[in-house]
Design an enzyme around this catalytic site. Structure first.
Site, PDB file in Angstrom:
ATOM      1  NE  ARG A 171      -2.601   1.008   3.789  1.00 15.43           N
ATOM      2  CZ  ARG A 171      -3.445   0.463   4.905  1.00 15.43           C
ATOM      3  NH1 ARG A 171      -4.714   1.042   4.896  1.00 15.43           N
ATOM      4  NH2 ARG A 171      -2.789   0.374   6.047  1.00 15.43           N
ATOM      5  CE1 TYR A 225      -0.165   4.117  15.187  1.00 14.58           C
ATOM      6  CE2 TYR A 225      -0.782   2.034  13.067  1.00 14.58           C
ATOM      7  CZ  TYR A 225      -0.261   3.286  14.880  1.00 14.58           C
ATOM      8  OH  TYR A 225      -2.100   3.322  14.754  1.00 14.58           O
ATOM      9  CD  GLU A 345     -10.577  -1.369  12.591  1.00 14.39           C
ATOM     10  OE1 GLU A 345      -9.266  -2.294  12.546  1.00 14.39           O
ATOM     11  OE2 GLU A 345     -10.368  -0.940  11.404  1.00 14.39           O
TER      12      GLU A 345
HETATM   13  C1  3EB Z   1      -5.154   0.947  14.276  1.00 11.10           C
HETATM   14  O1  3EB Z   1      -4.959   2.170  14.220  1.00 11.10           O
HETATM   15  C2  3EB Z   1      -5.771   0.567  14.104  1.00 11.10           C
HETATM   16  O2  3EB Z   1      -3.968  -0.321   7.935  1.00 11.10           O
HETATM   17  O3  3EB Z   1      -6.415   0.736   6.716  1.00 11.10           O
HETATM   18  C3  3EB Z   1      -7.665   0.753  11.941  1.00 11.10           C
HETATM   19  C4  3EB Z   1      -7.704   1.461  10.335  1.00 11.10           C
HETATM   20  C5  3EB Z   1      -6.756  -0.179  11.999  1.00 11.10           C
HETATM   21  C6  3EB Z   1      -7.028   1.118   9.714  1.00 11.10           C
HETATM   22  C7  3EB Z   1      -5.644   0.019   7.909  1.00 11.10           C
HETATM   23  C8  3EB Z   1      -5.677  -0.203  10.692  1.00 11.10           C
HETATM   24  C9  3EB Z   1      -6.297   0.553   9.482  1.00 11.10           C
HETATM   25  O4  3EB Z   1      -3.499   0.570  14.057  1.00 11.10           O
HETATM   26  C10 3EB Z   1      -6.132  -0.702  12.953  1.00 11.10           C
END
Ligand code: 3EB
Length: 358
Positions: A171, A225, A345
């Site tokens: 991605r 992250y 989620e």
């Molecule tokens: C997080 O906050 C939880 O990889 O597109 C939430 C929404 C999450 C979208 C994505 C991942 C995604 O990291 C996971």
């Protein structure tokens, strides 16, 4: 420039959505096909034509089938035309495009053009997102408002890397290849879940105009992250806000029990639900701060709640009932979540008009 300078004040096209039982969704699509952008279903056995095919206006996401028996229905006030390009099927109106792509995950890893072997979900994710960005750029809907990702066996591992982490690599490469990363303003709101099996499926809502990305002060931006969550960070924003004049829409991404970058309340689904809702409340407060003239609150939203263990439903519902009016639509589904330690989620959308069209 204030954010509301984006407003399309002349002749706005309204966007509608609802969660409807399958029978009602199909009836709506047959009685008003002209403004139908699409119907999303979250099971595999829902609808077939006489010849066994799925009509193009219906997208089926293969989840376990445990969950509310509802469809997501997207409609608009302008006429819709359907098309396909490459592996994408889409339906578009003057201002909006709802599209989807399903790509089979190859058993044999692909060459990623640098003479290196890419893990399978990395290469399909990159191919899917490259096709999506090409379509949006060539058809004049550059604003990717909202995207939903369904990764087969999302927590499974192959080639030494979890599927979700492979997906994040592909991605991000596609975002870089299409110059969509330098402006963090245009990184879309997203959800990422596991599907039971089969292809990578991505569906998305795009528009002639861009939304504005909103971040959550309680969380590190996902695109920042640290590497402990994988070689490439996830490319999504916490929410996207768009001012369409009469309609001001806030798409809140899938939201989990994460503070900073760390999962909280491992093994405690009630506490994870409360933390996810606190994150959603923080995103709403941040939107109200930056989006001039917007005053959303938790009761204005429609919710989609993904549960890793569907038996957690009563506990999660009890927490939501304490926080959100019973009038708010809440749609519960079973799906795996992208981090193995997350049990829930929650995504939320406000400002999209409900029910039938005038
Ligand atoms: C997080 O906050 C939880 O990889 O597109 C939430 C929404 C999450 C979208 C994505 C991942 C995604 O990291 C996971």
């Amino acid at each position: 420039m204030t954010l509301s300078a984006n407003a399309l004040l002349t002749d706005p096209e309204a966007l509608y959505f609802s969660y409807a039982p399958p029978g009602e969704a199909v009836l709506q699509s047959l009685s008003r096909p002209k403004g139908l952008l699409g119907i999303i279903t979250f099971r595999t056995d829902f609808f077939r034509d006489k010849d066994g095919a799925t009509p193009d206006r219906i997208l089926q996401i293969p989840l376990s089938g445990r969950g509310d028996d509802l469809c997501e229905v997207w409609k608009t006030t302008q006429p819709v035309v359907a098309g396909t390009v490459g592996d994408i099927s889409y339906r578009c109106s003057r201002d909006f495009l709802l599209g989807s792509i399903a790509l089979t995950v190859a058993d044999v890893p692909a060459d990623n053009h640098h003479g290196l072997i890419s893990p399978p979900l990395q290469s399909v994710a990159e191919r899917a997102y490259r096709q999506i960005f090409s379509l949006l750029d060539h058809h004049g809907y550059p604003g990717l408002l909202r995207i939903w990702n369904f990764v087969p066996n999302i927590n499974g591992v192959s080639h030494g890397l979890e599927h979700y982490r492979q997906f994040n690599m592909g991605r991000q490469e596609a975002f870089l290849a299409h110059s969509r990363l330098p402006s963090k303003q245009n990184i879309p709101a997203a959800s990422a879940l596991g599907s039971v099996d089969g292809p990578l499926i991505v569906y998305f809502l795009a528009a002639r105009h861009n939304s504005v990305a909103i971040e959550n002060p309680r969380q590190i931006s996902a695109y920042h992250y640290p590497r402990e969550y994988g070689p490439s960070s996830p490319t999504f924003s916490r929410a996207g806000w768009i001012d369409l004049g009469q309609q001001k829409i806030l798409f809140i991404s899938g939201t989990a029990s994460i503070i900073g970058h760390q999962t909280r309340h491992e093994g405690d689904v009630a506490a994870q639900t409360r933390e996810s809702m606190a994150n959603i409340a923080a995103v709403i407060a941040e939107t109200n701060r930056v989006a001039a003239g917007s005053f959303y609150d938790l009761n204005d939203f429609s919710y989609k709640v993904y549960l890793r263990q569907f038996t957690d439903l009563p506990v999660v519902r009890a927490e939501l009932d304490l926080l959100v009016t019973p009038e708010a639509p809440v749609f519960y589904l079973q799906a795996d979540i992208c981090r193995a330690d997350l049990l829930v989620e929650i995504e939320a959308t406000a400002g999209v008009l409900h029910g039938g069209m005038a």
